[in-house]
Motif scaffolding. Structure first.
Motif, PDB file in Angstrom:
ATOM      1  N   SER A  26      24.135  24.126  32.024  1.00 37.88           N
ATOM      2  CA  SER A  26      23.184  24.872  31.193  1.00 37.88           C
ATOM      3  C   SER A  26      22.045  23.962  30.755  1.00 37.88           C
ATOM      4  CB  SER A  26      23.896  25.432  29.959  1.00 37.88           C
ATOM      5  OG  SER A  26      24.204  24.379  29.057  1.00 37.88           O
ATOM      6  N   TRP A  28      21.199  23.489  27.796  1.00 40.17           N
ATOM      7  CA  TRP A  28      21.641  22.788  26.588  1.00 40.17           C
ATOM      8  C   TRP A  28      22.455  21.541  26.955  1.00 40.17           C
ATOM      9  CZ3 TRP A  28      21.884  28.129  27.124  1.00 40.17           C
ATOM     10  CH2 TRP A  28      20.936  28.822  26.370  1.00 40.17           C
ATOM     11  N   TRP A 170      28.919  23.776  23.654  1.00 40.08           N
ATOM     12  CA  TRP A 170      29.594  25.059  23.798  1.00 40.08           C
ATOM     13  C   TRP A 170      28.788  26.011  24.670  1.00 40.08           C
ATOM     14  CZ3 TRP A 170      34.510  25.306  22.540  1.00 40.08           C
ATOM     15  CH2 TRP A 170      35.001  24.399  21.608  1.00 40.08           C
ATOM     16  N   ALA A 171      27.472  25.840  24.672  1.00 36.73           N
ATOM     17  CA  ALA A 171      26.596  26.729  25.439  1.00 36.73           C
ATOM     18  C   ALA A 171      26.504  26.259  26.888  1.00 36.73           C
ATOM     19  CB  ALA A 171      25.222  26.787  24.796  1.00 36.73           C
TER      20      ALA A 171
END
Length: 184
Positions: A26, A28, A170-171
């Motif tokens: 991701s 992030w 977490w993302a």
């Protein structure tokens, strides 16, 4: 589905052991991996850039394309990276080739390799390679999908390394933990 995601999924389906995820990192996670980098960082090497999500974050952090070198084994990914990142040096080959192609003194090695899915001797060889090109005080940045670094404490001691726990992202699918490794 984006072209990048389609390419990544196609490569995962043809060789899941080497890819280890059905989707690219991701943005992030990529930003977390590039945290602390900037225009004055110096030379950065990325092992296993895949489709370039982390590469993009490294450049976005301010590292000049001329200061970034990538090592990628997958030919489809290499072609994609060459089209996407002008001015970045891209080697189609293993991370272990880095000492033959680069002078020492690299500030950071950023790794997107799925090290936990590799056999122990290969993980150790990749870490030895990274630290052979890193400048004193340089770091090896790695993420894992497990809440442990790519090497256990005994392996870290044997290689003279220490691990610093980074943040959990977490993302990301699946969630990932960032680690920084340094010479002990």
């Amino acid at each position: 589905m984006s072209n990048e995601a389609t390419l990544f999924l196609r490569q995962f389906l043809s060789n899941p052991r080497d890819i280890s995820s059905v989707v690219p990192s991701s943005r992030w996670l990529a930003r977390g991996m590039a945290e602390g980098l900037g225009p004055n960082t110096g030379r950065v090497v990325e092992f296993g850039p895949g489709t370039g999500r982390i590469t993009h974050a490294i450049l976005e952090a301010g590292v000049a394309p001329a200061d970034l070198t990538l090592f990628e084994m997958n030919g489809e990914f290499v072609r994609h990276l060459q089209d996407r990142f002008r001015g970045v040096t891209i080697h189609h080959g293993p991370a272990q080739a880095a000492p033959n192609l680069l002078p020492p003194g690299v500030a950071h090695v950023i790794s997107g390799l799925p090290l936990l899915s590799f056999p122990g001797p290969l993980r150790q060889e990749i870490l030895r390679t990274a630290f052979s090109i890193l400048a004193p005080g340089g770091s090896f940045v790695q993420f894992t999908y497990a809440d442990r670094p790519a090497l256990d404490e005994a392996e870290l001691r044997r290689l003279g390394l220490r691990s610093e726990l980074g943040r959990k992202v977490w993302a990301n699918i699946p969630p990932a933990r960032i680690y920084r490794l340094y010479q002990a």
